[in-house]
Design a protein around this motif. Structure first.
Motif, PDB file in Angstrom:
ATOM      1  N   ILE A   1      -5.959   9.859  24.530  1.00 45.17           N
ATOM      2  CA  ILE A   1      -4.570   9.168  24.668  1.00 45.17           C
ATOM      3  C   ILE A   1      -4.278   8.671  23.053  1.00 45.17           C
ATOM      4  O   ILE A   1      -3.084   8.666  22.812  1.00 45.17           O
ATOM      5  CB  ILE A   1      -4.750   7.844  25.523  1.00 45.17           C
ATOM      6  N   ALA A   2      -5.329   8.202  22.425  1.00 43.82           N
ATOM      7  CA  ALA A   2      -4.893   7.596  20.881  1.00 43.82           C
ATOM      8  C   ALA A   2      -4.371   8.882  20.161  1.00 43.82           C
ATOM      9  O   ALA A   2      -3.500   8.603  19.495  1.00 43.82           O
ATOM     10  CB  ALA A   2      -6.264   7.121  20.499  1.00 43.82           C
TER      11      ALA A   2
ATOM     12  N   ARG B   1      -0.815   9.536  21.211  1.00 45.79           N
ATOM     13  CA  ARG B   1       0.168   8.539  20.692  1.00 45.79           C
ATOM     14  C   ARG B   1       0.394   8.591  19.264  1.00 45.79           C
ATOM     15  O   ARG B   1       0.749   7.541  18.344  1.00 45.79           O
ATOM     16  CB  ARG B   1      -0.437   7.418  21.263  1.00 45.79           C
ATOM     17  N   SER B   2      -0.105   9.363  18.661  1.00 46.02           N
ATOM     18  CA  SER B   2      -0.486   9.528  17.230  1.00 46.02           C
ATOM     19  C   SER B   2      -0.763   8.489  16.368  1.00 46.02           C
ATOM     20  O   SER B   2      -0.228   7.541  15.390  1.00 46.02           O
ATOM     21  CB  SER B   2       1.232   9.946  16.591  1.00 46.02           C
ATOM     22  N   THR B   3      -2.149   8.043  16.580  1.00 40.57           N
ATOM     23  CA  THR B   3      -2.732   7.031  15.821  1.00 40.57           C
ATOM     24  C   THR B   3      -2.878   7.377  14.253  1.00 40.57           C
ATOM     25  O   THR B   3      -2.914   8.634  13.862  1.00 40.57           O
ATOM     26  CB  THR B   3      -4.148   6.864  16.619  1.00 40.57           C
TER      27      THR B   3
ATOM     28  N   ASP C   1      -1.462  -0.204  19.130  1.00 44.92           N
ATOM     29  CA  ASP C   1      -2.206   0.110  20.432  1.00 44.92           C
ATOM     30  C   ASP C   1      -3.139   1.511  20.391  1.00 44.92           C
ATOM     31  O   ASP C   1      -4.153   1.671  20.775  1.00 44.92           O
ATOM     32  CB  ASP C   1      -1.242   0.414  21.746  1.00 44.92           C
ATOM     33  N   ALA C   2      -2.440   2.327  19.894  1.00 44.13           N
ATOM     34  CA  ALA C   2      -3.109   3.746  19.731  1.00 44.13           C
ATOM     35  C   ALA C   2      -4.278   3.584  18.620  1.00 44.13           C
ATOM     36  O   ALA C   2      -5.307   4.313  18.893  1.00 44.13           O
ATOM     37  CB  ALA C   2      -2.208   4.782  19.082  1.00 44.13           C
TER      38      ALA C   2
ATOM     39  N   GLY D   1       3.387   0.471  19.259  1.00 42.63           N
ATOM     40  CA  GLY D   1       2.582   1.752  19.724  1.00 42.63           C
ATOM     41  C   GLY D   1       1.592   2.396  18.788  1.00 42.63           C
ATOM     42  O   GLY D   1       0.531   2.688  19.470  1.00 42.63           O
ATOM     43  N   THR D   2       1.693   2.028  17.481  1.00 44.94           N
ATOM     44  CA  THR D   2       0.703   2.597  16.443  1.00 44.94           C
ATOM     45  C   THR D   2      -0.463   1.611  16.633  1.00 44.94           C
ATOM     46  O   THR D   2      -1.719   2.091  16.647  1.00 44.94           O
ATOM     47  CB  THR D   2       1.209   2.621  15.223  1.00 44.94           C
TER      48      THR D   2
END
Length: 123
Positions: free
Chosen positions: A83-84, A87-89, A50-51, A47-48
């Motif tokens: 979105i990034a 999602r906590s990039t 992707d972000a 997930g990270t």
């Protein structure tokens, strides 16, 4: 994952059913079955990643949008940056730059439309 690796532990080698097909009786297995669900740690890393990719993409789209296609690339950069950030990039600075460049794209578009009455560069 190949079908043979999923079916192999289920079928007993050498045993055939009535029609010559392999028997579907379960064979005793000493191997641990692979887990189908990734661990939460691996899912968090994915997930990270992707972000982080969204943050970089928003930056690039915002930068390119200053030169061309700001009607499309500006809003796309803003959405990807938001979105990034949601999602906590790990690349928060790049996401904020993408957000700022996306807003700048829209500002350039507004100035162009106001000055020329067109959604295009030129005179």
């Amino acid at each position: 994952m190949a079908l043979s690796t999923l079916v192999a532990p289920v079928l007993r080698p050498g045993r055939r059913g009535a029609a010559g097909a392999p028997s579907t009786e379960a064979a005793p297995s000493t191997e641990a079955a692979p887990t189908a669900v990734p661990s939460t740690e691996a899912a968090a890393r994915a997930g990270t990643r992707d972000a982080d990719g969204l943050a970089v993409a928003s930056f690039v789209l915002g930068l390119v949008g200053l030169l061309a296609f700001n009607l499309v690339l500006g809003p796309a950069a803003v959405v990807m940056a938001l979105i990034a950030l949601a999602r906590s990039t790990g690349r928060r600075a790049r996401a904020f730059l993408g957000l700022a460049l996306g807003v700048a794209d829209l500002a350039v578009l507004a100035v162009t439309v106001t000055a020329h009455g067109l959604v295009a560069w030129g005179s």
